[in-house]
Design an enzyme around this catalytic site. Structure first.
Site, PDB file in Angstrom:
ATOM      1  N   GLY A   1       0.797  -1.240   0.000  1.00 28.81           N
ATOM      2  CA  GLY A   1       0.000   0.000   0.000  1.00 28.81           C
ATOM      3  C   GLY A   1       0.819   1.275   0.000  1.00 28.81           C
ATOM      4  O   GLY A   1       0.332   2.329   0.393  1.00 28.81           O
TER       5      GLY A   1
ATOM      6  N   LEU B   1       4.007   1.675  -4.555  1.00 26.75           N
ATOM      7  CA  LEU B   1       4.950   1.026  -5.472  1.00 26.75           C
ATOM      8  C   LEU B   1       4.303  -0.171  -6.182  1.00 26.75           C
ATOM      9  O   LEU B   1       4.998  -1.033  -6.713  1.00 26.75           O
ATOM     10  CB  LEU B   1       6.217   0.575  -4.724  1.00 26.75           C
TER      11      LEU B   1
ATOM     12  N   ASP C   1      -1.423   0.253 -13.238  1.00 24.37           N
ATOM     13  CA  ASP C   1      -0.547  -0.533 -12.355  1.00 24.37           C
ATOM     14  C   ASP C   1      -0.377  -1.960 -12.870  1.00 24.37           C
ATOM     15  O   ASP C   1       0.734  -2.497 -12.917  1.00 24.37           O
ATOM     16  CB  ASP C   1      -1.140  -0.615 -10.941  1.00 24.37           C
TER      17      ASP C   1
END
Ligand code: MEV
Length: 327
Positions: free
Chosen positions: A114, A117, A164
Site C-alpha cells: 500500500g 509502489l 498498475d
C-alpha cells in the site's frame, strides 16, 4: 508447485488523473513480488506472506477474508492483501475453467504494501501467472494484464485504472490512457525512492479526488492539467531530457497536493529531495503516505532522505524491463 514474479512500479506522471481517462506513465522498478502456487487436494486457500513491512503471516481460509490473522499489521492492510489474492485466484480458476481449484499460496515481496509502489498489482499479476501455470494453462501477457486489471477493479470497487497492472505485467515504461496501454521507450532513469513506512488507502484516496472533482470545476481542471503534464512529459522522455522530466514531476506533485492526496511526510521527503539537488520529486501512487520518487544520478538525494525525519527508507531503483515471468 509454480512460482512467478512481477515488478512493482513508480508513476513518473499521471496517477489519479488516469482514473478519469487522462494518460499516465508508470515505470516498472527493480523490486518484485514472488508468488508460489501449489495445488491442494481440496478447494481451500492457504496464504503465507512475507513483506518488507510485515513480519510475515499465515492465514488459512476457504475464500472468506473476514478472519484476520493475529499479527502486528493493520487488519485493513491484511484484508486488502487477502482480497487481492482471492481475486487473483478467482481469475486463475476462471481462466483455467477449474472453479473448485484450491491452492497453498506463498507471497514473498520486496514491495511494501500500500505504499505506492504497486504491491497489489505485482501480487495479482504474479498470482494469476503462478496459479494458471499450476493448473497447466499458459496465458499471454495481455490476458494476464487484463485479468489482473479486472481483479483490482473488483477489489477497489470499480475505482482502478489499467496502469498498475499493465505496467507490472509488461515491465519497462508504459503509457496508459483508458483502455489503450502500450510500452514506450525510456532512457535509464535515476530513480531514488523515499518510503515513510506508511500506507494510504487507495479506495478512499480515489474517492476523495472524485468528490473534489464533482464539487469544484477547478478540481476537474486540475485533473485535466495533470494530463497536459503527462503529454509534455512523454516528449521529454522521448528526448531523454531529465531536467525537464524533473520540472514536470515537481509540477505534478503540486497538483496532486492540491487534490488532497499528499501528506506531511510525503511533502517533507519531496522537499528533502529537491533541497538535495534532485531534478524533481513527487509522490507516487495513490498517496496519503508511502513513497515519493525523485530523479537524481548523484548520491545526494538518497543520503538526504536517510536523514529526513519521517523517512524510514531511502533507496535507488532501476527501471526494470522484465515484466511477469516464471521465477
Ligand atoms: C494507484 O496506484 C494509482 C491510482 O491512479 C489508482 C489507479 O490508477 O487505479 C491512484
Amino acid at each position: 508447485m509454480t512460482t512467478a514474479s512481477a515488478p512493482g512500479k513508480v508513476y513518473l506522471f499521471g496517477e489519479h488523473a488516469v482514473v478519469y481517462g487522462e494518460p499516465a506513465v508508470p515505470c516498472a522498478i527493480s523490486r518484485r513480488a514472488w508468488v508460489t502456487a501449489e495445488r491442494r487436494a481440496d478447494s481451500r486457500l492457504r496464504v503465507h506472506a512475507e513483506d518488507l513491512s510485515l513480519d510475515g503471516f499465515t492465514v488459512e481460509y476457504s475464500g472468506e477474508t473476514d478472519t484476520a490473522p493475529d499479527v502486528d499489521v493493520s487488519p485493513g492492510l491484511i484484508r486488502a492483501a487477502m482480497g487481492y489474492v482471492d481475486a487473483a485466484v478467482s481469475q486463475a480458476r476462471e481462466a483455467a475453467d477449474t472453479p473448485e481449484a484450491g491452492f497453498d499460496i506463498t507471497i514473498e515481496s520486496e514491495i511494501p504494501l500500500g505504499a505506492g509502489l504497486g504491491s497489489s498489482a505485482a501480487v495479482v499479476v504474479a498470482g494469476i501467472e503462478a496459479a494458471t501455470r499450476e493448473l497447466g494453462v499458459e496465458l499471454s501477457t495481455e490476458e494476464i494484464a487484463d485479468r489482473a486489471y479486472r481483479a483490482e477493479h473488483e477489489v477497489q470497487e470499480g475505482q482502478a485504472s489499467r496502469a498498475d497492472t499493465f505496467c507490472s505485467a509488461t515491465g519497462g515504461a508504459v503509457r496508459v490512457e483508458g483502455e489503450d496501454c502500450r510500452a514506450i521507450e525510456s532512457p535509464d532513469l535515476p530513480f531514488v525512492i523515499g518510503f515513510d513506512g506508511g500506507a494510504g488507502n487507495t479506495g478512499e484516496l480515489v474517492s476523495g479526488v472524485r468528490k473534489l472533482r464533482e464539487r469544484y470545476p477547478f478540481a476537474a481542471d486540475t485533473v485535466e492539467t495533470v494530463g497536459d503534464i503527462v503529454r509534455q512529459g512523454e516528449r521529454a522522455l522521448a528526448e531523454g531530457d531529465i531536467e525537464e522530466l524533473g520540472t514536470l514531476m515537481d509540477f505534478n506533485h503540486g497538483l496532486l497536493s492540491a487534490l488532497g492526496v499528499s501528506s506531511r511526510s510525503l511533502d517533507r521527503m519531496v522537499w528533502a529531495a529537491r533541497d538535495a539537488g534532485a531534478h524533481g520529486a513527487k509522490l507516487t501512487g495513490a498517496g496519503g503516505g508511502g513513497c515519493i520518487v525523485a530523479l537524481d544520478e548523484t548520491e545526494e538525494t538518497e543520503t538526504a532522505l536517510r536523514f529526513t525525519p519521517g523517512c524510514e527508507e531511502g533507496f535507488r531503483a532501476e527501471l526494470d524491463d522484465e515484466g511477469v515471468c516464471l521465477a
